[in-house]
Design an enzyme around this catalytic site. Sequence first.
Site, PDB file in Angstrom:
ATOM      1  N   ASP A  33      23.921 -13.943   2.663  1.00 21.21           N
ATOM      2  CA  ASP A  33      23.945 -12.471   2.585  1.00 21.21           C
ATOM      3  C   ASP A  33      22.562 -11.844   2.770  1.00 21.21           C
ATOM      4  O   ASP A  33      22.401 -10.633   2.663  1.00 21.21           O
ATOM      5  CB  ASP A  33      24.552 -12.023   1.243  1.00 21.21           C
ATOM      6  CG  ASP A  33      23.729 -12.511   0.054  1.00 21.21           C
ATOM      7  OD1 ASP A  33      22.687 -13.171   0.271  1.00 21.21           O
ATOM      8  OD2 ASP A  33      24.123 -12.230  -1.092  1.00 21.21           O
ATOM      9  N   GLY A  34      21.541 -12.678   3.014  1.00 28.12           N
ATOM     10  CA  GLY A  34      20.201 -12.137   3.294  1.00 28.12           C
ATOM     11  C   GLY A  34      19.251 -12.214   2.114  1.00 28.12           C
ATOM     12  O   GLY A  34      18.044 -12.025   2.269  1.00 28.12           O
ATOM     13  N   GLU A  35      19.791 -12.487   0.912  1.00 28.90           N
ATOM     14  CA  GLU A  35      18.901 -12.544  -0.254  1.00 28.90           C
ATOM     15  C   GLU A  35      17.947 -13.733  -0.150  1.00 28.90           C
ATOM     16  O   GLU A  35      18.316 -14.807   0.328  1.00 28.90           O
ATOM     17  CB  GLU A  35      19.734 -12.663  -1.540  1.00 28.90           C
ATOM     18  CG  GLU A  35      20.502 -11.387  -1.860  1.00 28.90           C
ATOM     19  CD  GLU A  35      21.310 -11.510  -3.134  1.00 28.90           C
ATOM     20  OE1 GLU A  35      21.369 -12.612  -3.722  1.00 28.90           O
ATOM     21  OE2 GLU A  35      21.890 -10.488  -3.547  1.00 28.90           O
ATOM     22  N   GLN A  90       1.162   4.317  -1.231  1.00 31.59           N
ATOM     23  CA  GLN A  90       2.097   5.311  -1.799  1.00 31.59           C
ATOM     24  C   GLN A  90       1.754   5.466  -3.278  1.00 31.59           C
ATOM     25  O   GLN A  90       2.515   5.070  -4.162  1.00 31.59           O
ATOM     26  CB  GLN A  90       3.542   4.848  -1.611  1.00 31.59           C
ATOM     27  CG  GLN A  90       3.989   4.822  -0.158  1.00 31.59           C
ATOM     28  CD  GLN A  90       5.489   4.594  -0.048  1.00 31.59           C
ATOM     29  OE1 GLN A  90       6.286   5.211  -0.749  1.00 31.59           O
ATOM     30  NE2 GLN A  90       5.877   3.698   0.840  1.00 31.59           N
ATOM     31  N   ASP A 159     -13.224   7.565   8.117  1.00 34.12           N
ATOM     32  CA  ASP A 159     -13.297   8.742   7.239  1.00 34.12           C
ATOM     33  C   ASP A 159     -14.333   8.471   6.157  1.00 34.12           C
ATOM     34  O   ASP A 159     -14.790   7.330   5.978  1.00 34.12           O
ATOM     35  CB  ASP A 159     -11.922   9.085   6.632  1.00 34.12           C
ATOM     36  CG  ASP A 159     -11.297   7.913   5.893  1.00 34.12           C
ATOM     37  OD1 ASP A 159     -12.025   7.244   5.123  1.00 34.12           O
ATOM     38  OD2 ASP A 159     -10.102   7.657   6.086  1.00 34.12           O
ATOM     39  N   LYS A 183     -11.593  12.685   9.560  1.00 32.24           N
ATOM     40  CA  LYS A 183     -10.224  12.333   9.971  1.00 32.24           C
ATOM     41  C   LYS A 183      -9.215  13.297   9.356  1.00 32.24           C
ATOM     42  O   LYS A 183      -9.290  13.622   8.174  1.00 32.24           O
ATOM     43  CB  LYS A 183      -9.933  10.903   9.509  1.00 32.24           C
ATOM     44  CG  LYS A 183      -8.478  10.481   9.585  1.00 32.24           C
ATOM     45  CD  LYS A 183      -8.376   8.981   9.338  1.00 32.24           C
ATOM     46  CE  LYS A 183      -7.184   8.635   8.507  1.00 32.24           C
ATOM     47  NZ  LYS A 183      -7.125   7.203   8.178  1.00 32.24           N
ATOM     48  N   ASP A 209     -12.627  -0.536   8.340  1.00 33.64           N
ATOM     49  CA  ASP A 209     -11.631   0.153   7.508  1.00 33.64           C
ATOM     50  C   ASP A 209     -10.961  -0.870   6.602  1.00 33.64           C
ATOM     51  O   ASP A 209     -11.017  -2.070   6.884  1.00 33.64           O
ATOM     52  CB  ASP A 209     -10.585   0.850   8.396  1.00 33.64           C
ATOM     53  CG  ASP A 209      -9.992   2.084   7.713  1.00 33.64           C
ATOM     54  OD1 ASP A 209     -10.270   2.315   6.516  1.00 33.64           O
ATOM     55  OD2 ASP A 209      -9.236   2.817   8.378  1.00 33.64           O
TER      56      ASP A 209
HETATM   57  C1  R5P Z   1      -6.382   5.480   5.189  1.00 36.60           C
HETATM   58  O1  R5P Z   1      -7.094   6.236   4.555  1.00 36.60           O
HETATM   59  C2  R5P Z   1      -6.713   4.046   5.412  1.00 36.60           C
HETATM   60  O2  R5P Z   1      -8.027   3.742   5.058  1.00 36.60           O
HETATM   61  C3  R5P Z   1      -6.485   3.629   6.854  1.00 36.60           C
HETATM   62  O3  R5P Z   1      -7.381   4.337   7.693  1.00 36.60           O
HETATM   63  C4  R5P Z   1      -5.087   3.926   7.291  1.00 36.60           C
HETATM   64  O4  R5P Z   1      -4.165   3.644   6.276  1.00 36.60           O
HETATM   65  C5  R5P Z   1      -4.770   3.137   8.532  1.00 36.60           C
HETATM   66  O5  R5P Z   1      -3.453   3.398   8.920  1.00 36.60           O
HETATM   67  P1  R5P Z   1      -3.051   3.459  10.442  1.00 36.60           P
HETATM   68  O6  R5P Z   1      -3.508   2.183  11.080  1.00 36.60           O
HETATM   69  O7  R5P Z   1      -1.559   3.584  10.413  1.00 36.60           O
HETATM   70  O8  R5P Z   1      -3.695   4.663  11.035  1.00 36.60           O
END
Ligand code: R5P
Length: 283
Positions: A33-35, A90, A159, A183, A209
């Site tokens: 069933d995928g579990e 999130q 950013d 950004k 990043d």
């Molecule tokens: C956001 O602030 C993170 O540091 C990454 O820049 C971001 O989550 C990267 O996501 P994506 O590759 O979807 O742009």
Amino acid sequence: MLVPGASSQALAAALADELGESLAAVEYDRFPDGETLAAVPGFDADAATIVASTASNDAYVELLQLQDAVREAGASAVTTVIPYMGYARQDKAFEAGHPISARAVARAVSTTTDRVVLVNPHEDAVADFFDVPVDIVDAAGRLAEPLPELDAPLFLSPDSGAIDIAETVRDAYGEGETDYFEKVRHSGTDVDITPSDADFEGRDVVITDDIIATGSTMSEAVGVLADGGAKRVFCATVHPLLARNARTKLARAGIERVVGTDTIERDVSEVSVAPVLAGEIER
Ligand code: R5P
């Protein structure tokens, strides 16, 4: 004893080497069933260190199963290493009625472990969502190792929030300037990047990043630099998730090379976070 999650097997083996510990014989199975079913037949240690990135829902369930399985097998001390923590971005309810998903998964993990170790989570504050002690490891310095000899290097973050990573990679590389882009994110895949004031024409640039997810952020940044006359543009990321068409976006933007760690095991995972994790676990 080290207990690997299905998607962190190479890292768990490297960490076992670093710590001089043995690796559990884990079995990963799936019912019709995928579990999922992750099990540790023959596990007989008093202490377990589970190493499992959670880049998918299945990986989260497997992690919970492994924590439960080692307890069932008699482990009295359980440490959970989550090299890449899915859902960490999130970290708030973005709209009325939304969950704080990072808190929901952190609470679930906390029920059957004694300690959690995270590697470069998107925000350190995610540690507060766990009900057990959390240690955070910064592995960004490892990203300098695979970089080639660079010409007048400039280390840029997409950013201002990721400037620490640019500085860490620059420091580990040993020379170069740092700066950041402005950004604006319009949606999950639509990102605007405004060039920094730094002079990048004819220079090698490394964009750093914490994660490349859809590649929207990085490909926008690479495009700006390539169009503006940068010599070569490298991307260095702790978590090379590279979801969907991220590689194509980066290639079309003019990327020279992506380097990442093994928090998510991909072909660009050129360096291991095992030595930094071992240092934290043995501390
Ligand atoms: C956001 O602030 C993170 O540091 C990454 O820049 C971001 O989550 C990267 O996501 P994506 O590759 O979807 O742009």
